[in-house]
Every structure is written in structure tokens, then in C-alpha cells.
Scaffold this active site. Structure first.
Site, PDB file in Angstrom:
ATOM      1  N   GLY A   1       0.828  -1.213   0.000  1.00  0.00           N
ATOM      2  CA  GLY A   1       0.000   0.000   0.000  1.00  0.00           C
ATOM      3  C   GLY A   1       0.854   1.252   0.000  1.00  0.00           C
ATOM      4  O   GLY A   1       2.088   1.198  -0.134  1.00  0.00           O
TER       5      GLY A   1
ATOM      6  N   ILE B   1       1.601   3.760   2.402  1.00  0.00           N
ATOM      7  CA  ILE B   1       2.616   3.979   3.448  1.00  0.00           C
ATOM      8  C   ILE B   1       3.559   2.776   3.527  1.00  0.00           C
ATOM      9  O   ILE B   1       4.779   2.929   3.627  1.00  0.00           O
ATOM     10  CB  ILE B   1       1.960   4.248   4.824  1.00  0.00           C
ATOM     11  CG1 ILE B   1       1.065   5.488   4.759  1.00  0.00           C
ATOM     12  CG2 ILE B   1       3.038   4.433   5.901  1.00  0.00           C
ATOM     13  CD1 ILE B   1       0.304   5.807   6.041  1.00  0.00           C
TER      14      ILE B   1
ATOM     15  N   LEU C   1       0.117  -2.640   9.000  1.00  0.00           N
ATOM     16  CA  LEU C   1      -0.660  -1.629   8.261  1.00  0.00           C
ATOM     17  C   LEU C   1      -1.836  -2.250   7.509  1.00  0.00           C
ATOM     18  O   LEU C   1      -2.633  -1.513   6.911  1.00  0.00           O
ATOM     19  CB  LEU C   1       0.246  -0.921   7.240  1.00  0.00           C
ATOM     20  CG  LEU C   1       1.496  -0.218   7.788  1.00  0.00           C
ATOM     21  CD1 LEU C   1       2.426   0.158   6.658  1.00  0.00           C
ATOM     22  CD2 LEU C   1       1.125   1.025   8.564  1.00  0.00           C
TER      23      LEU C   1
ATOM     24  N   ALA D   1      -0.496   0.752  13.136  1.00  0.00           N
ATOM     25  CA  ALA D   1      -1.031   1.941  12.469  1.00  0.00           C
ATOM     26  C   ALA D   1      -2.382   2.302  13.065  1.00  0.00           C
ATOM     27  O   ALA D   1      -3.368   1.612  12.860  1.00  0.00           O
ATOM     28  CB  ALA D   1      -1.180   1.665  10.982  1.00  0.00           C
TER      29      ALA D   1
ATOM     30  N   TYR E   1     -14.693   2.633  11.402  1.00  0.00           N
ATOM     31  CA  TYR E   1     -13.241   2.723  11.217  1.00  0.00           C
ATOM     32  C   TYR E   1     -12.561   3.188  12.506  1.00  0.00           C
ATOM     33  O   TYR E   1     -11.579   2.597  12.956  1.00  0.00           O
ATOM     34  CB  TYR E   1     -12.917   3.667  10.062  1.00  0.00           C
ATOM     35  CG  TYR E   1     -11.438   3.750   9.778  1.00  0.00           C
ATOM     36  CD1 TYR E   1     -10.786   2.722   9.111  1.00  0.00           C
ATOM     37  CD2 TYR E   1     -10.686   4.854  10.194  1.00  0.00           C
ATOM     38  CE1 TYR E   1      -9.426   2.782   8.866  1.00  0.00           C
ATOM     39  CE2 TYR E   1      -9.327   4.928   9.952  1.00  0.00           C
ATOM     40  CZ  TYR E   1      -8.698   3.889   9.286  1.00  0.00           C
ATOM     41  OH  TYR E   1      -7.341   3.953   9.056  1.00  0.00           O
TER      42      TYR E   1
ATOM     43  N   LYS F   1      -9.903   1.214  15.006  1.00  0.00           N
ATOM     44  CA  LYS F   1      -8.564   1.684  15.368  1.00  0.00           C
ATOM     45  C   LYS F   1      -8.415   1.825  16.887  1.00  0.00           C
ATOM     46  O   LYS F   1      -7.341   1.583  17.443  1.00  0.00           O
ATOM     47  CB  LYS F   1      -8.251   3.006  14.655  1.00  0.00           C
ATOM     48  CG  LYS F   1      -8.014   2.817  13.157  1.00  0.00           C
ATOM     49  CD  LYS F   1      -6.784   1.965  12.903  1.00  0.00           C
ATOM     50  CE  LYS F   1      -6.658   1.493  11.478  1.00  0.00           C
ATOM     51  NZ  LYS F   1      -5.506   0.602  11.266  1.00  0.00           N
TER      52      LYS F   1
END
Ligand code: UDP
Length: 342
Positions: free
Chosen positions: A10, A12, A76, A119, A151, A155
Site C-alpha cells: 500500500g 505507506i 498496516l 497503524a 473505522y 482503530k
């Protein structure tokens, strides 16, 4: 050093692979290529220090072995981008939460205790509109119905997992809260504003500002982000910490649109698109977001190398080159045989 990067194809992740391979480390990337691209790693295909597996983090059968091999793991692999978050609410929760847990469980089971860099995201601050967002402030989730918050919930859960495995099993974790990372290889398809504005400006198409454009963000170049992450990991050692990673220059989305137009010397106009039209019903945009970098700076002394202007200029140059290539390709395809021979 042995480095495992989940989601390493991806945006990053591929820059992290560049950084570590450039330094002579061995890098193993796993990515399901749902949003990542093999092309992001094409420059490393012949490097004997590089290894790639296409697999889903939830079912990858070599996870335990790879985790046992790694000194440092960047986790990630996640469903990212506002459009995907809206379209795939169940996948967001499953991949982001269960994927993180599976990784940490594998690290614990192996007994080797590699350092894990997780992440996280500025989304965990929710609607908090303080001047600057500090790591010790409360996190928040909206009370409005809708899947927008899946989301941030995922996280927050990942952060909690990281802290729990650190406390219970001594697996050191650097929990990095990314604030609007931008730069080469980021695509606009999943909603990200900067690649979208750059693509529109280069084509002299209207710049689509969602809502009034008074909402603000603070953008950080990915090449700074990966340097900061690596420094943090070194400084943290066996300690566990939560740190904002970004740039603290704040800009409104309308100002961003104007800046991109100016840097590209574009004839684009600004077109305001109502939020409902952009994202559908039940969507709440974040009005303001700027990180406190006090902790990052105190720990690492980190200084950014990329200004927003420099990143935008780089992206404009890349987008122009891509456009020209596409045009040349198109010409070759449609040009009649007789002309081509001449
Ligand atoms: N945005 C916009 N036009 C676009 C895409 C995004 O005005 O074509 C806005 C979006 O509504 C948000 C900001 O730009 O206010 C940043 O969006 P992005 O999805 O890049 O990041 P996030 O909202 O997750 O911080």
C-alpha cells in the site's frame, strides 16, 4: 534487521519497504492487494532481501513463521479510505480488529516478542475540535447512527489490543496515530483529497470541494512519516507508547484547493459538492484536525523535510508524467500503420 510489513504494497507500507531495503534490512511484505499494488514494489522485485506474499491477514498461513522471523513488524493491513469504509462496514471491523488480534496472538505464541508498530489514526479523536489534539486527550465516537464510525472504533480496538498485549505479554508496541498522510503512490479512488485535487487540477477539471471547504486538516508527506516511524521505533526500544505522527500545519480544504490550482497553474474552478451527495446520508465530516507533535518531537527531535508545497509540486509532476504517458500510449494505439512507419 528483519522487517515484516503487513499491508506493505500500500501507500505507506511501500515507502517503509523502500526505507528499510535502502538501508540493507531484509523485508517481508504481505498484502492482499485489495487496495495495495504490486507495482508499488516493482523496484524491489530483484532484490534478494525482499520477499512478497499475496495473502489476507485473516487467513495467511505463514503468519506465525513470518512473525517469528521478524525483529520489527509494521502492521498496516487494514481497510482504509472513506469510500471503502462506507461501502464495506463489516469488512472494516473484521479485517482491522481481527487482523490486528491475530498478529499479536502470533507474536505472543512464538514467545520471541518482536517490536510491533501499529497503524492507528487521527480518527480516534472523533469530533474533538481542540486547537491541537494531544495523545492524552479522551478519544471519542459519535452517538449518531451510521457506519461512519466503524473505522475509528476499529482503530481504538487495535490500540487497546496493542496496549493489552504489551502489558500482559511484554510485546513492545509503538502505536502511531497517523494524521492525513499524503505523497507519491496515494490514490484518490478511495476518497483521499490531495490526489483527487491534483488529478483534477492537472486536467483543468473542476476541483470538488465537499461542503463549504472550511473543514481543516494537517497533511504530512509520507516520506517524512516513514522516517518519523523508524526513529520512533528506535527510540521506543522495548517501551510501549502512543504517538501522533503527522505535520502540524493546518489548512482548510478550500485553501488546499486554491493552493493546488496555484501550484499547477491550472484553469480549474472550484465546485462545491454537498456532503450528502459526496458520501451519502448519515455521514459526518470531521471539522478540524491538527496534531500536537510535542511527544513525537520530545522522543525523536524529528524535523520535517517536506513542506505541503513541495509535496504538491512532486505530485503534480508525477501526475503530468502519467498523463503524458497515457496520451503517448493512446497515440501509438490509434495512429494508423502508415503513419507509424513514417
Ligand atoms: N474532500 C473534498 N473533496 C474530495 C475529497 C475529500 O473536499 O474530492 C474533503 C473531505 O470531505 C474531508 C477532507 O477533504 O473534509 C479530507 O478528506 P480525506 O478523505 O482525504 O481525509 P479524512 O476526511 O479521512 O481526514
Amino acid at each position: 534487521m528483519h522487517v515484516l510489513i503487513t499491508g506493505g504494497a500500500g501507500f505507506i507500507g511501500s515507502h517503509l519497504a523502500d526505507l528499510h531495503l535502502g538501508r540493507g534490512d531484509q523485508v517481508h511484505v504481505v498484502d492482499d492487494l485489495s487496495t495495495g499494488l504490486r507495482a508499488n514494489l516493482a523496484q524491489h522485485e530483484d532484490n534478494p532481501d525482499f520477499r512478497f506474499d499475496e495473502a489476507d491477514i485473516l487467513t495467511w498461513d505463514k503468519l506465525e513463521r513470518a512473525v517469528g522471523w521478524a525483529d520489527r513488524i509494521y502492521h498496516l493491513a487494514a481497510v482504509v479510505g472513506v469510500y471503502r469504509v462506507i461501502a464495506e462496514p463489516t469488512k472494516v471491523l473484521a479485517t482491522n480488529i481481527a487482523g490486528c488480534e491475530r498478529l499479536l496472538r502470533a507474536a505472543q505464541a512464538g514467545g520471541w516478542k518482536p517490536q510491533v508498530v501499529l497503524a492507528s489514526s487521527s480518527e480516534v479523536y472523533g469530533h474533538n475540535e481542540e486547537d491541537v489534539l494531544r495523545e492524552d486527550q479522551d478519544l471519542s465516537v459519535s452517538t449518531r447512527v451510521g457506519t461512519r464510525w466503524g473505522y475509528s472504533v476499529s482503530k481504538i480496538a487495535d490500540e487497546a489490543f496493542g496496549l493489552a498485549y504489551a502489558q500482559r505479554f511484554g510485546i513492545p508496541a509503538v502505536i502511531a496515530r497517523f494524521f492525513n498522510t499524503i505523497g507519491p503512490r496515494q490514490v484518490g479512488r478511495y476518497g483521499m483529497v490531495v490526489p483527487r485535487f491534483v488529478a483534477q487540477a492537472v486536467r483543468n477539471e473542476p476541483i470538488t470541494v465537499f461542503g463549504g471547504g472550511q473543514q481543516t486538516r494537517s497533511f504530512c508527506d509520507v516520506r517524512d512519516t516513514v522516517e518519523a516511524l523508524d526513529l520512533l521505533a528506535w527510540r521506543a526500544g522495548r517501551n510501549t507508547l502512543v504517538v501522533n505522527v503527522g505535520n502540524d500545519r493546518e489548512i482548510s480544504i478550500l485553501e488546499l484547493a486554491e493552493l493546488v490550482i496555484e501550484r499547477a497553474q491550472s484553469r480549474s474552478t472550484i465546485k462545491h459538492v454537498p456532503l450528502r451527495e459526496a458520501y451519502g446520508e448519515d455521514f459526518e465530516d470531521i471539522r478540524r484536525r491538527r496534531p500536537s507533535l510535542a511527544r513525537l518531537r520530545a522522543l525523536t527531535g524529528f524535523e520535517h523535510r517536506y513542506t505541503l508545497e513541495r509535496t504538491i509540486d512532486d505530485l503534480i509532476a508525477i501526475e503530468r508524467a502519467r498523463l503524458n504517458e497515457a496520451r503517448d500510449g493512446y497515440c501509438t494505439l490509434v495512429r494508423p500503420e502508415s503513419e507509424r512507419a513514417a
